[in-house]
Design a protein around this motif. Structure first.
Motif, PDB file in Angstrom:
ATOM      1  N   THR A 136     -14.738 -22.249 -19.074  1.00 57.45           N
ATOM      2  CA  THR A 136     -14.006 -23.263 -18.318  1.00 57.45           C
ATOM      3  C   THR A 136     -13.818 -24.473 -19.209  1.00 57.45           C
ATOM      4  O   THR A 136     -14.656 -24.757 -20.077  1.00 57.45           O
ATOM      5  N   GLU A 175     -11.432 -24.253 -13.238  1.00 55.43           N
ATOM      6  CA  GLU A 175     -10.842 -22.967 -13.567  1.00 55.43           C
ATOM      7  C   GLU A 175     -11.884 -22.144 -14.325  1.00 55.43           C
ATOM      8  O   GLU A 175     -12.750 -22.678 -15.022  1.00 55.43           O
ATOM      9  N   GLU A 176     -11.788 -20.833 -14.162  1.00 51.45           N
ATOM     10  CA  GLU A 176     -12.658 -19.921 -14.903  1.00 51.45           C
ATOM     11  C   GLU A 176     -11.781 -18.845 -15.524  1.00 51.45           C
ATOM     12  O   GLU A 176     -11.068 -18.131 -14.815  1.00 51.45           O
ATOM     13  N   ASP A 177     -11.811 -18.766 -16.854  1.00 47.78           N
ATOM     14  CA  ASP A 177     -11.040 -17.763 -17.582  1.00 47.78           C
ATOM     15  C   ASP A 177     -11.970 -16.645 -18.031  1.00 47.78           C
ATOM     16  O   ASP A 177     -13.087 -16.908 -18.512  1.00 47.78           O
ATOM     17  N   CYS A 178     -11.512 -15.411 -17.899  1.00 45.20           N
ATOM     18  CA  CYS A 178     -12.308 -14.262 -18.313  1.00 45.20           C
ATOM     19  C   CYS A 178     -11.443 -13.326 -19.152  1.00 45.20           C
ATOM     20  O   CYS A 178     -10.324 -12.993 -18.759  1.00 45.20           O
ATOM     21  N   ASP A 179     -11.968 -12.919 -20.304  1.00 37.34           N
ATOM     22  CA  ASP A 179     -11.347 -11.904 -21.143  1.00 37.34           C
ATOM     23  C   ASP A 179     -12.285 -10.709 -21.234  1.00 37.34           C
ATOM     24  O   ASP A 179     -13.501 -10.892 -21.424  1.00 37.34           O
ATOM     25  N   GLN A 237      -7.501  -9.681 -18.532  1.00 40.98           N
ATOM     26  CA  GLN A 237      -7.652 -11.132 -18.560  1.00 40.98           C
ATOM     27  C   GLN A 237      -7.524 -11.667 -17.138  1.00 40.98           C
ATOM     28  O   GLN A 237      -6.831 -11.071 -16.309  1.00 40.98           O
ATOM     29  N   SER A 238      -8.167 -12.800 -16.876  1.00 41.25           N
ATOM     30  CA  SER A 238      -7.985 -13.427 -15.563  1.00 41.25           C
ATOM     31  C   SER A 238      -8.170 -14.926 -15.673  1.00 41.25           C
ATOM     32  O   SER A 238      -8.821 -15.433 -16.586  1.00 41.25           O
ATOM     33  N   ARG A 239      -7.574 -15.609 -14.727  1.00 41.88           N
ATOM     34  CA  ARG A 239      -7.871 -17.026 -14.483  1.00 41.88           C
ATOM     35  C   ARG A 239      -8.048 -17.188 -12.993  1.00 41.88           C
ATOM     36  O   ARG A 239      -7.244 -16.689 -12.203  1.00 41.88           O
ATOM     37  N   GLN A 240      -9.105 -17.877 -12.615  1.00 47.19           N
ATOM     38  CA  GLN A 240      -9.286 -18.187 -11.204  1.00 47.19           C
ATOM     39  C   GLN A 240      -9.521 -19.675 -11.027  1.00 47.19           C
ATOM     40  O   GLN A 240     -10.029 -20.358 -11.923  1.00 47.19           O
TER      41      GLN A 240
END
Length: 272
Positions: free
Chosen positions: A238, A247-251, A262-265
């Motif tokens: 983040t 926001e939390e980004d995940c790869d 990939q995601s963004r929440q």
């Protein structure tokens, strides 16, 4: 039934068809966090229903989900709508509801990952971390933590020691978590389990010393390729916390070193 029963994940995300655009499912209590069913698990259930639309659309390419309220274990009604059918993709809407109240609403683009071009041009690099056997198993968490988040028993999850200081009261403050993940029964990853892995790790806010659970408001997931067998590496970060949200980004990276999801929440900051 419209599902495979070869793994725990397949059974837990099973859907039963009621019509061309409606399904039911039974949400499993083993996939809960802080009293509510995990959002990534719900993405797996939604993806299972979308996969079984007619004509079949095998893989989620993009799914953007709004979480309207907490989901509980037990029956859930699923309604879908095909908005457009193209030659290689279909655009669909999907809603999950319990007791007549919607809990998630999503839009998805479905397609066939196996038919995508194989070209890759990227500046993204996999997370630098020790191999799984040198990382910290989440299975070693306290009983209180496991009781609050029974979902962690569904995974074999290993945290990079460099980003696991929060577990001993020493968060780094960088807003970064890294680790490895696979299903606890050893089932190899596939597109629907990738959706669940994107929201499986502890909230990145733990690395900032904020330890309560953070409810997701919206999550957009991109599945980029069929994953190779084996462990999935994850990097969660983040960089902006404001207005009571972050926001939390995940790869997610597969065992071949390919970026596969990939995601963004956007989530609410933990209370307390």
């Amino acid at each position: 039934m419209t599902h495979d029963t070869s793994s725990e994940f397949a059974r837990a995300t099973a859907v039963e068809r009621n019509g061309d655009h409606s399904f039911t499912a039974d949400l499993d209590a083993g996939w809960k966090v802080a009293g509510a069913v995990n959002g990534g698990y719900l993405l797996g259930v939604a993806g299972r229903a979308l996969r079984n639309l007619r004509p079949p659309t095998p893989d989620p390419l993009v799914i953007s989900t709004f979480y309207l309220g907490p989901s509980r274990e037990g029956p859930v009604d699923i309604t879908t709508r095909t908005l457009r059918e193209g030659r290689s993709t279909a655009n669909c809407g999907i809603e999950l509801s319990q007791n007549g109240a919607p809990t998630i609403a999503a839009m998805a683009t479905m397609g066939n990952l196996g038919e995508l071009p194989d070209d890759v041009a990227t500046t993204a690099t996999p997370p630098q971390m020790p191999p799984p056997e040198e990382c910290i198993s989440v299975a070693e968490a306290s009983e209180d933590f496991k009781n609050a988040a029974p979902i962690i028993d569904r995974f074999d999850m290993r945290l990079d020691p460099a980003t696991a200081g929060f577990a001993v009261g020493k968060p780094s403050g960088r807003g970064l978590l890294q680790g490895w993940i696979r299903l606890v029964d050893g089932t190899d990853p596939e597109p629907l389990s990738l959706l669940t892995f994107l929201d499986a790790f502890p909230p990145v806010m733990f690395d900032l010393g904020r330890f309560n659970w953070a409810p997701t408001m919206e999550l957009t997931a991109h599945v980029r390729a069929l994953p190779a067998p084996g462990w999935i590496g994850a990097r969660i970060s983040t960089k902006n916390i404001a207005g009571g949200m972050f926001e939390e980004d995940c790869d997610l990276w597969d065992s071949s070193g390919r970026l596969v999801a990939q995601s963004r929440q956007l989530a609410r900051q933990p209370r307390g």
